[in-house]
Design a protein around this motif. Structure first.
Motif, short mmCIF file in Angstrom:
data_model
loop_
_atom_site.label_atom_id
_atom_site.label_comp_id
_atom_site.label_asym_id
_atom_site.label_seq_id
_atom_site.Cartn_x
_atom_site.Cartn_y
_atom_site.Cartn_z
N LYS A 260 0.85 -1.19 0.00
CA LYS A 260 0.00 0.00 0.00
C LYS A 260 0.89 1.25 0.00
CE LYS A 260 -4.09 -1.95 0.75
NZ LYS A 260 -4.01 -3.03 1.72
N LEU A 261 0.37 2.33 -0.60
CA LEU A 261 1.12 3.60 -0.60
C LEU A 261 0.28 4.70 0.02
CD1 LEU A 261 2.81 4.07 -4.11
CD2 LEU A 261 3.95 3.80 -1.89
N SER A 262 0.87 5.41 0.98
CA SER A 262 0.17 6.53 1.60
C SER A 262 0.95 7.82 1.38
CB SER A 262 0.04 6.30 3.11
OG SER A 262 -0.81 5.21 3.37
N LEU A 263 0.20 8.91 1.23
CA LEU A 263 0.82 10.22 1.09
C LEU A 263 0.69 10.94 2.44
CD1 LEU A 263 2.31 12.12 -0.77
CD2 LEU A 263 0.13 12.86 -1.71
N ASP A 264 1.83 11.09 3.11
CA ASP A 264 1.91 11.60 4.48
C ASP A 264 1.92 13.13 4.48
OD1 ASP A 264 2.24 11.48 7.22
OD2 ASP A 264 4.24 10.58 7.15
N ASP A 265 1.56 13.72 5.61
CA ASP A 265 1.64 15.18 5.81
C ASP A 265 0.93 15.92 4.68
OD1 ASP A 265 3.26 14.38 7.85
OD2 ASP A 265 5.13 15.00 6.91
N PHE A 266 -0.17 15.36 4.20
CA PHE A 266 -0.81 15.94 3.02
C PHE A 266 -1.29 17.37 3.28
CE2 PHE A 266 -4.37 16.79 0.14
CZ PHE A 266 -3.68 16.67 -1.06
N GLY A 267 -0.98 18.24 2.33
CA GLY A 267 -1.43 19.62 2.40
C GLY A 267 -0.37 20.60 2.85
N ALA B 238 -2.02 17.62 -9.43
CA ALA B 238 -1.94 16.73 -10.60
C ALA B 238 -1.25 15.41 -10.24
CB ALA B 238 -1.18 17.41 -11.73
N TYR B 239 -0.36 15.45 -9.24
CA TYR B 239 0.35 14.23 -8.85
C TYR B 239 -0.60 13.18 -8.29
CZ TYR B 239 4.66 16.83 -9.43
OH TYR B 239 5.68 17.55 -9.93
N LEU B 240 -1.67 13.64 -7.67
CA LEU B 240 -2.62 12.69 -7.09
C LEU B 240 -3.24 11.81 -8.17
CD1 LEU B 240 -4.57 14.74 -4.42
CD2 LEU B 240 -2.68 13.14 -4.11
N LYS B 241 -3.34 12.38 -9.36
CA LYS B 241 -3.94 11.67 -10.47
C LYS B 241 -2.93 10.71 -11.10
CE LYS B 241 -4.67 13.82 -14.55
NZ LYS B 241 -5.27 14.79 -15.49
N GLN B 242 -1.66 11.15 -11.02
CA GLN B 242 -0.59 10.45 -11.71
C GLN B 242 -0.03 9.26 -10.91
OE1 GLN B 242 1.48 14.01 -12.90
NE2 GLN B 242 3.21 12.77 -13.55
N PHE B 243 -0.06 9.41 -9.58
CA PHE B 243 0.61 8.43 -8.74
C PHE B 243 -0.36 7.47 -8.08
CE2 PHE B 243 4.16 11.77 -8.07
CZ PHE B 243 4.71 11.41 -9.28
N PRO B 244 0.06 6.22 -7.91
CA PRO B 244 -0.86 5.18 -7.39
C PRO B 244 -1.00 5.23 -5.86
CG PRO B 244 1.28 4.21 -7.86
CD PRO B 244 1.39 5.67 -8.22
N ILE B 245 -1.59 6.30 -5.34
CA ILE B 245 -1.71 6.49 -3.90
C ILE B 245 -2.99 5.84 -3.38
CG2 ILE B 245 -1.86 8.24 -2.06
CD1 ILE B 245 0.74 8.52 -3.54
N ASP B 246 -2.88 5.07 -2.30
CA ASP B 246 -4.05 4.42 -1.70
C ASP B 246 -4.69 5.27 -0.62
OD1 ASP B 246 -3.84 1.65 -2.94
OD2 ASP B 246 -1.85 1.86 -2.05
N LYS B 247 -3.85 6.05 0.10
CA LYS B 247 -4.35 6.76 1.28
C LYS B 247 -3.72 8.14 1.40
CE LYS B 247 -4.22 4.34 5.23
NZ LYS B 247 -3.61 3.83 6.48
N LEU B 248 -4.55 9.13 1.72
CA LEU B 248 -4.03 10.46 2.04
C LEU B 248 -4.04 10.63 3.55
CD1 LEU B 248 -5.75 13.07 -0.37
CD2 LEU B 248 -3.51 11.96 -0.57
N LYS B 249 -2.94 11.10 4.10
CA LYS B 249 -2.90 11.39 5.54
C LYS B 249 -2.91 12.90 5.73
CE LYS B 249 -0.80 8.75 8.49
NZ LYS B 249 0.31 8.11 9.27
N ILE B 250 -4.01 13.39 6.27
CA ILE B 250 -4.15 14.84 6.51
C ILE B 250 -3.14 15.25 7.57
CG2 ILE B 250 -5.72 16.67 7.26
CD1 ILE B 250 -8.05 14.82 6.48
#
Ligand code: C2E
Ligand code: MG
Ligand code: MG
Ligand code: MG
Length: 279
Positions: free
Chosen positions: A176-183, A190-202
Motif C-alpha cells: 500500500k502507498l500513503s501520502l503523508d503530511d498531506f497539504g 496533478a500528482y494525485l492523479k498520476q501516482f498510485p496512492i491508496d491513502k491520504l494522511k491529513i
C-alpha cells in the motif's frame, strides 16, 4: 578560513549556528554506529477506523536512544542521516525491523492489520528501495498488502519520472502507498492523479484547530471529499482530543491516528492494542 580572517569573522557566527554545526558533527559521528550498537528502535502508533474505532494497524516510528546523546527525535537526526548518506542503511534497518514485527504479530494470530513505514524523499530517489522492500517482505514472509509505505509530497520535487517509476514498482510488489503530511508540501494536485496512492494522511497542522477553527474545518472536509472522489482512503494524524476525533468521524474521515487514540508504543505494549480493541 576562520583563522585567516581573524576572530572578527568567528564572532559573526551566531550561538545558534555554532550549536547547529556542533550538533551535526557530534550527532553524525554517533549516528554512524547507531545500528551496530543497537541504539535504533521502532515504536508503533496505533491507527483506528473512525466509524467503529477498530484497530486497522500501526505506524512504525523510528527512535534513536543514543548511549551518549540520550533520546534524539527523528526530526533532528533524520536530516543529518540524509546529509551524511546514512539514510539508505537506516531505512533498510527500519524495513527489516518493521517486517520482522509484522511477522511476529501474524504468528501470534493477529489478522487484518497493516504496518506503515516512513520513507523519505531521499530514500525514494535513491536506487535500490524497491529491492530493499521486496527483500524485507520475503525475508520475513510477510504478505505485501500488509505493508504500507508512507511518502511525502517533497518526494515529487525532483526526478518526477523516476519517482513515478519507483512508485509503480512498489505498487507492483503489492504494497500500500500513503501520502503523508498531506497539504503542507508544495506538490501539485496533478500528482494525485498520476501516482498510485491508496491513502491520504491529513497533516496534523489542519487537525490541530479542529473543531473550532473554521478554515481548518473547511480544509479537512475538502481533503476528505477529494480523497473519496479519487477513490482513496483518508486518514487524519495528530488527533489529540475527543472533539477532534468526533469531528473527523462525522466528516467521513476513514482512519484516525494520534495521541488521543494512542501514542507510539514500544513492543510488546503496542501488541496489547490488538486485544484491547477500543481505545
Ligand atoms: P510523521 O510520519 O508525520 O509521523 C507523525 C508524527 O506525529 C510522529 O512524530 C508522532 O509521534 C507524532 N504524533 C502522533 N500523534 C500525535 C499527537 O496527537 N500530537 C502531536 N503533536 N504529535 C503526534 P515522530 O515520531 O517524532 O516522527 C517525526 C517524523 O519523523 C515523522 O513524521 C516522519 O516524517 C519521520 N520519521 C519517523 N520515523 C521514520 C523512519 O523510520 N524513516 C523515515 N524516513 N522517517 C521517519
Ligand atoms: Mg508518517
Ligand atoms: Mg505525517
Ligand atoms: Mg507530520
Amino acid at each position: 578560513l576562520a583563522k585567516r580572517e581573524g576572530r572578527d569573522r568567528v564572532s559573526e557566527f551566531s550561538v545558534e549556528q555554532m550549536r547547529d554545526l556542533e550538533d551535526r558533527l557530534v550527532m553524525g559521528n554517533q549516528l554512524r554506529d547507531a545500528i551496530r550498537h543497537g541504539e535504533l528502535e521502532l515504536h508503533y502508533q496505533p491507527q483506528y477506523r473512525a466509524a467503529d474505532r477498530r484497530l486497522t494497524g500501526f505506524e512504525a516510528l523510528l527512535r534513536w536512544n543514543s548511549r551518549n546523546l540520550g533520546q534524539v527525535p527523528p526530526a533532528r537526526f533524520i536530516p543529518i542521516a540524509e546529509a551524511l548518506g546514512l539514510m539508505h542503511e537506516i531505512g533498510e534497518w527500519v524495513l527489516d525491523a518493521a517486517c520482522r514485527q509484522l511477522r511476529a504479530w501474524l504468528d501470534r494470530g493477529h489478522r487484518d492489520f497493516t504496518v506503515a513505514v516512513n520513507v523519505s524523499a531521499q530514500q525514494l530517489q535513491r536506487h535500490g528501495l524497491v529491492a530493499q522492500v521486496g527483500a524485507a517482505l520475503q525475508r520475513h514472509n510477510v504478505p505485501p498488502a500488509m505493508l504500507d509505505i508512507e511518502i511525502t509530497e517533497s518526494s515529487f520535487m525532483e526526478n518526477v519520472w523516476r519517482v513515478q517509476r519507483t512508485l509503480a514498482e512498489l505498487k507492483a510488489l503489492g504494497i500500500k502507498l500513503s501520502l503523508d503530511d498531506f497539504g503542507t508540501g508544495y506538490s501539485s494536485l496533478a500528482y494525485l492523479k498520476q501516482f498510485p496512492i491508496d491513502k491520504l494522511k491529513i497533516d496534523q497542522a489542519f487537525v490541530r484547530g479542529l473543531p473550532t477553527d473554521a478554515a481548518d474545518a473547511a480544509i479537512v472536509r475538502t481533503i476528505i471529499a477529494m480523497a473519496h472522489e479519487l477513490h482513496m482512503c483518508v486518514a487524519a494524524e495528530g488527533v489529540a482530543s475527543q472533539a477532534q476525533a468526533d469531528f473527523l468521524a462525522a466528516a467521513g474521515c476513514d482512519e484516525l491516528q494520534g495521541n488521543h487514540l494512542g501514542p507510539a508504543l514500544r513492543t510488546p505494549q503496542a501488541g496489547e492494542r490488538f486485544v484491547d480493541g477500543e481505545p
